[in-house]
Scaffold this motif. Structure first.
Motif, short mmCIF file in Angstrom:
data_model
loop_
_atom_site.label_atom_id
_atom_site.label_comp_id
_atom_site.label_asym_id
_atom_site.label_seq_id
_atom_site.Cartn_x
_atom_site.Cartn_y
_atom_site.Cartn_z
N LEU A 25 -92.25 -56.62 -10.55
CA LEU A 25 -91.47 -56.85 -9.34
C LEU A 25 -91.35 -55.59 -8.48
CD1 LEU A 25 -88.67 -59.01 -10.98
CD2 LEU A 25 -90.19 -59.78 -9.17
N ALA A 26 -91.29 -54.43 -9.13
CA ALA A 26 -91.08 -53.20 -8.36
C ALA A 26 -92.25 -52.94 -7.43
CB ALA A 26 -90.88 -52.02 -9.29
N ASN A 65 -81.21 -53.15 -7.70
CA ASN A 65 -80.00 -53.53 -8.44
C ASN A 65 -78.90 -54.04 -7.53
OD1 ASN A 65 -81.15 -52.92 -10.87
ND2 ASN A 65 -80.40 -50.80 -10.87
N ARG A 114 -89.34 -62.54 -16.69
CA ARG A 114 -90.07 -62.98 -17.89
C ARG A 114 -90.44 -64.44 -17.69
NH1 ARG A 114 -87.91 -60.29 -23.24
NH2 ARG A 114 -87.97 -58.12 -22.60
N GLU A 159 -77.93 -47.25 -14.09
CA GLU A 159 -79.29 -47.68 -13.81
C GLU A 159 -79.91 -48.21 -15.10
OE1 GLU A 159 -81.05 -47.68 -10.99
OE2 GLU A 159 -79.48 -46.80 -9.74
N HIS A 160 -81.14 -48.68 -14.99
CA HIS A 160 -81.81 -49.18 -16.19
C HIS A 160 -82.04 -48.06 -17.18
CE1 HIS A 160 -85.77 -47.51 -15.15
NE2 HIS A 160 -85.35 -47.66 -13.92
N ALA A 216 -78.35 -53.52 -14.61
CA ALA A 216 -79.49 -52.99 -13.86
C ALA A 216 -80.75 -53.62 -14.44
CB ALA A 216 -79.53 -51.48 -13.98
N TYR A 217 -81.77 -53.68 -13.63
CA TYR A 217 -82.98 -54.38 -14.05
C TYR A 217 -84.16 -53.44 -14.09
CZ TYR A 217 -85.77 -58.51 -14.90
OH TYR A 217 -86.57 -59.45 -15.48
N TYR A 234 -87.10 -53.19 -12.94
CA TYR A 234 -88.04 -53.76 -11.97
C TYR A 234 -89.45 -53.20 -12.18
CZ TYR A 234 -84.22 -55.85 -9.33
OH TYR A 234 -83.16 -56.63 -8.94
N PRO A 269 -89.68 -56.88 -18.67
CA PRO A 269 -88.49 -56.25 -18.11
C PRO A 269 -87.22 -56.76 -18.78
CG PRO A 269 -89.30 -57.94 -16.63
CD PRO A 269 -90.27 -57.87 -17.76
N GLN A 270 -86.24 -55.90 -18.86
CA GLN A 270 -84.96 -56.27 -19.45
C GLN A 270 -83.83 -55.98 -18.49
OE1 GLN A 270 -83.98 -54.76 -23.33
NE2 GLN A 270 -86.12 -54.55 -23.91
#
Lengths: 421, 297, 373
Positions: free
Chosen positions: A41-42, A49, A114, B85-86, B158-159, B161, B167-168
């Motif tokens: 996605l990034a 966020n 996911r 943040e992540h 936070a993800y 990305y 991703p978590q």
């Protein structure tokens, strides 16, 4: 299903100038889509966020579901309330809904981090009855299945007794054929159960989509945050159902150069001002009870967007469609229905993006080029698949005067185009 | 199109049986966690010196970054307010008491709400409130919809990305793995000034009020997290009001009941959907027969 | 529950120890409200106060001398990420005298030996009480409560030896005894002019240097309740203003505060010189503390300016006349004082006519050798 007998595959060349452009857009969209699936996605979106949801949720999913409402509203009108003359538009509406929901799921997959776990909500060990999203997901999944079941008779009608699969699949020919025969024989007996189920399921998840953002009361702008948001989502979805059928019918008739079902469309358009008025009434009542009127006139960008949404998307088409002259003209129908559709998409974007105010904003969200390409590409792909299906299955009613397979005369084509313009 | 009533009901019943099962499971879930007995942490920002050791301990415990300890003595990070943040579950931000212009620091992390909106939102139950207090996250269940991030009133999750395939959602875990071993969370253990106190929520609330009573000149008489969105496991004491800080002003009512009331109202024992189904079925039956209506526009 | 029990037992032990001492030395009793918030604590609900910091009474009558204290303490019980702290106890104890002596840090200091921190505060991460910080918290809070206010810095290596470490950080200090305690030199302002909201005399001139140098006051004589951070807060540009009562209390220890005009005037007052009293101080008197001549406990007033009023034992035999600037010659040393100083008025010029008839004057023919000092 005798009343559908006058529907037939449309005969037209698949590729036209328009479809070539669509194919290019769809191709770019699919390329972007695949790029997203593997690079994350990034690298493809501007989500962060603060703004976890972007246009893939607000347009592809939320607006997509709303615009597929034509399927259940038409089915309710024609099959449950037995307004039989609207049967001509049931199949196109059903196909729109089926493809609409299919592409909603495809669009959703792009947004899911996911995506390969999308089936998880089906596992009883992961059921989460408190989650609004769980309800939406389950309803969409079941409804999509119901839509495919509803579409099966159309497949059977087309291919029963003449299944001819290519290559090695030939060995399945007899099996598929007998299965289609069984479907046609038994399914048609119970189809009404599925039609009612489809309407119920639609009502449930159309409203639940409106409940989604209710969980963020402290982050939502008061113009769009309402505990009765589910009711408003349901009412706006019902209101946009017929305009969507009208829009799609006019566009496809233009594209295939067959006469539009103007009398039916004009007739169905009569309901729209009433439905829009109910929606507007609820919206006004909601603003009054929540004492949110000051926000409407505070002159901020959000208040202007709200006013635009209501005036252009609800008031304008409601007024236009009360005028018989507008309802009788194809151009009038096209413009008014476009306004309703635009209004609903506008509303969904407003609820999911504009109204969402992160607590610690650093920058505002604007979709990236990839997000836009995927969104537009999926719409283009949907149109192409729709075109392919109506050219291979009996979906669109045959023009009353021309026999199937005969290309319409130049004369009425020109006439129809004049009418449109 | 001819289905008799019995057949109709039979199929309808079978179709909704498994939905009913889902509903039953959702409502049977024991939500009766005694919030007073869950663990919590009291963050005393009057005692906190803003040394950022908690950040280091957290990052090291969860293997988020491997910056050396001395690098956390860099106080220039306080120039802007950072968010979790992540790769940083907790961050310390500096604020100034408007009355005394003295600085004080606020550590931010997941509040571990008593009634977490994220857990209510989660489509697969990947987030849940544990009996010990933590709001835990199960990455294996997660589908990555990020609805929890939309729902969180503190904007904490936070993800990842940048992680393309796995991703978590990342947030403070309350060191649930350490709690199971009988240890305190990493940040609490390292805090040199013991500005962080670990205990049951009830003990912490008594203690917080005790501290305010004992030194009213040092504390603003307010325990943040005692009542916010139905109470949180992490609570804060501060020298001044929380208006200037990044801890948002929130209502006392828990968030999940808002949507859950709508949700369970619509699905109350599946009566509303079944009733709608029945009514539509009746209409379909009673209006049978092609209607000959003039097309009238 | 176990932790509560520990606190409870600890309190009982402390209370009984205190009680024992009370009986022995007849010291004030420990009040229940020192530890408990409610009137009737029970084992189930002990309603203990959070932390005994500054709450447990410093028992009056117990004084500890700075000399009893260790000069250097190495705090290494809990060294982990950072090395031990080499704590210069002597310097800190000196600083503490500025505030409230030992109990600035030793908030629990009963008679006898002052207990070290670890005697009450548990080890870190031990299941110690929630209401009292562990040893780590106790140490850090104690040190940082001042250090942080001064420097606004929490850099660990200011106190800690970096790990792995060797040697100790040097603490520089100038032990000029200006404050009565080891403290680096402080520049004392000469004169301070205050504007006050007292209309008849808005200006108060305070001769600060005079008070220190002339009256021999120590800083703590007036600055009794100063907080280190009053001076050491590097970031606070505006100091906290003293209240009217505080200001008057500072002067009131020595000055009567009923005569406003004594300090309050409409213009800045000139500095005090003893010459204004009609008694310019000679170089010997100039060096004296005011109280050396003006009796303590009494208002400073006019004194008898006869030398013998103070120097009662002076006579011709034991007075070294050279200190006056005139070293008497052999002949005159034998002469009675009153022979030259008529009526023993030493402030008047001496006369020679008592012995000499030649109208000689003291100036022309001094009775000895003039010494310039």
């Amino acid at each position: 299903m005798s009343k559908h007998n006058h529907a037939a595959p449309v005969r037209a060349p698949f590729l036209s100038a328009g479809t070539k452009v669509l194919a290019v857009i769809a191709g770019l969209g699919i390329a972007s889509y695949i790029y997203r699936l593997f690079f994350g996605l990034a690298s493809t979106t501007n989500l962060d966020n603060q703004y976890p949801w972007g246009i893939w949720i607000s347009i592809d999913v939320a607006s997509g579901v709303a615009l597929a409402a034509g399927g259940f509203t038409t089915a309710a009108l024609a099959d449950i309330f037995h307004k039989e003359r609207y049967h001509v538009i049931v199949r196109p509406a059903l196909l729109t809904a089926m493809l609409g929901y299919t592409f909603v799921v495809i669009g959703l997959l792009a947004d899911l981090g996911r995506y390969y776990n999308v089936w998880h909500p089906m596992l009883p060990s992961m059921w989460q009855g408190n989650s609004v999203l769980f309800e939406v997901g389950m309803c969409v999944m079941i409804y999509l299945t119901v839509l495919y079941i509803e579409f099966l008779p159309i497949v059977a009608e087309r291919f029963k007794g003449r299944v001819n699969l290519p290559g090695v699949l030939r060995i399945l020919n007899r099996f598929v054929d007998s299965w289609l025969t069984v479907c046609d024989k038994y399914l048609t007996r119970f189809i009404s159960l599925f039609i009612i189920a489809g309407v119920v399921l639609s009502c449930l998840h159309q409203s639940s989509l409106g409940t989604l953002m209710v969980i963020a009361p402290t982050k939502m702008h008061p113009l769009w945050y309402s505990p009765i948001s589910p009711l408003m989502f349901l009412l706006s979805a019902i209101a946009v159902g017929f305009p969507m059928v009208i829009f799609e019918s006019i566009i496809s008739s233009r594209s295939f150069r067959i006469p539009p079902e103007t009398p039916v469309l004009s007739s169905i358009a009569r309901y729209t001002p009433i439905l829009l008025a109910i929606y507007l009434g609820v919206k006004i009542g909601d603003l009054t009870i929540r004492e949110a009127w000051p926000y409407v006139f505070d002159g901020s960008l959000k208040s202007l967007l709200f006013i635009a949404e209501i005036l252009l998307g609800v008031v304008a088409p409601a007024v236009l469609l009360t005028i018989p002259r507008v309802r009788r003209s194809v151009a009038g129908l096209l413009i008014s229905s476009s306004l309703v559709i635009g209004g609903v998409v506008f509303n969904r974007i407003n609820v999911f993006l504009v109204a969402y105010q992160p607590l610690y904003p650093v920058k505002t969200y604007f979709p990236s080029i990839f997000e836009i390409m995927v969104t537009i590409g999926l719409v283009a792909a949907l149109v192409l698949v729709y075109r392919f299906i109506v050219m291979n299955f009996p979906v669109i009613a045959k023009p009353p005067t021309t026999p199937a397979g005969v290309r319409p005369a130049e004369g009425w084509l020109a006439e129809s185009l004049r009418e449109v313009e | 199109m001819t289905v008799d009533r019995r057949e109709f009901l039979k199929i309808a019943g079978a179709g909704s049986a498994f939905l009913l099962a889902g509903e039953a499971r959702a409502t049977d879930e024991p939500q009766a966690i005694d919030c007073g007995q869950t663990y919590g942490v009291l963050v005393d920002t009057v005692v906190c010196i803003g040394c950022r050791k908690c950040e280091w301990a957290c990052n090291t415990e969860h293997k988020l970054t491997d910056l050396p300890l001395p690098s956390y003595e860099d106080k220039s990070v306080f120039q802007r307010h950072r968010r979790p943040e992540h790769n940083a579950y907790t961050v310390v931000n500096r604020f100034f008491d408007p009355n005394t212009t003295k600085p004080y620091s606020i550590k931010v992390q997941c509040m571990h709400c008593n009634h977490p909106a994220c857990a209510s939102a989660c489509i697969v139950g990947a987030l849940r409130k544990e009996k010990q207090g933590p709001v835990s996250y199960d990455a294996w269940k997660c589908i990555g919809c990020r609805y929890c991030m939309v729902a969180c009133p503190f904007q904490v999750p936070a993800y990842e990305y940048k992680e393309p395939l796995k991703p978590q959602v990342r947030k403070c875990t309350f060191c649930a793995h350490r709690l199971e071993e009988g240890k305190k969370p990493a940040c609490v253990s390292i805090c040199p000034n013991e500005a962080l106190t670990f205990g049951t929520r009830q003990e912490l609330m008594d203690m917080a009020h005790g501290r305010i009573t004992a030194s009213p000149e040092k504390y603003n008489n307010y325990v943040y997290g005692e009542s916010e969105v139905g109470g949180t496991s992490w609570m804060y004491l501060a020298p001044t009001t929380f208006d200037q800080t990044e801890l948002p002003k929130l209502p006392d009512e828990p968030i999940p009941p808002i949507t859950e009331t709508i949700q369970h109202g619509i699905f109350k024992s599946f009566i509303p959907p079944l009733a709608l189904y029945g009514i539509l079925g009746l209409i379909m039956h009673s209006l049978k027969g092609p209607e000959q209506e003039e097309i009238n526009v | 529950m176990r932790t509560s029990l520990i606190i409870f037992l600890l309190c009982i032990v402390l209370a009984s120890a205190a009680a024992a001492q009370t009986q022995e030395r007849d010291l004030p009793k420990l009040k229940c409200s020192e530890c408990h918030t409610c009137a009737t604590p029970t084992p189930e609900n002990m309603c203990l106060k959070p932390c005994p910091t500054l709450r447990i009474a410093h028992q009056k009558g117990t004084t500890h001398q700075l000399t009893e204290a260790p000069s250097m303490v190495i705090l290494d019980e809990i060294a982990d990420l950072y090395g031990p702290v080499h704590f210069n106890h002597k310097i800190h104890a000196g600083m503490a005298e500025m505030q409230s002596n030992c109990q600035t840090c030793h908030h629990f200091s009963p008679a006898g030996k002052i207990p070290p921190c670890k005697e009450c505060h548990g080890a870190p991460n031990s299941p110690n009480t929630l209401k009292q910080p562990g040893l780590k918290g106790a140490y850090h809070r104690q040190c940082l409560s001042c250090h942080r206010e001064w420097s606004h810095d929490t850099q660990c290596t200011i106190c800690h030896v970096p790990q792995p470490g060797k040697g100790m950080t040097s603490v520089s200090s100038d032990s000029s005894d200006i404050m009565g305690v080891p403290h680096p030199m402080i520049t004392v302002p000469t004169t301070k002019v205050y504007r006050t909201p007292y209309p008849p005399g808005p200006i108060v001139t305070f001769f600060h240097k005079e008070h220190v140098e002339l009256f021999g006051l120590k800083c703590v004589s007036c600055h009794k309740h100063e907080n280190c951070s009053n001076c050491h807060d590097l970031q606070t540009t505006e100091r906290r203003k003293r209240t009217q009562a505080e200001v008057h209390a500072m002067c009131g220890d020595c000055h009567k505060t009923d005569d406003c005009a004594k300090c309050h005037d409409s213009k800045q007052k000139p500095a005090f010189t003893h010459a204004k009293t009609g008694w310019p101080l000679n170089r010997f008197h100039d060096q004296l503390d005011c109280r050396a001549c003006h009796p303590t406990g009494k208002q400073i007033g006019r004194l008898n300016n006869q030398c013998v009023a103070c120097h009662a034992g002076w006579n011709q035999g034991n007075f070294t006349h050279a200190v006056t600037g005139l070293d008497l010659d052999e002949t005159h040393r034998e002469v009675e004082c009153a022979d030259c100083h008529a009526d023993r008025k030493y402030s008047d010029p001496p006369t020679c006519a008592g012995c000499h008839d030649d109208n000689r004057s003291y100036k022309d023919a001094p009775p000895g050798k003039l010494i310039r000092h």
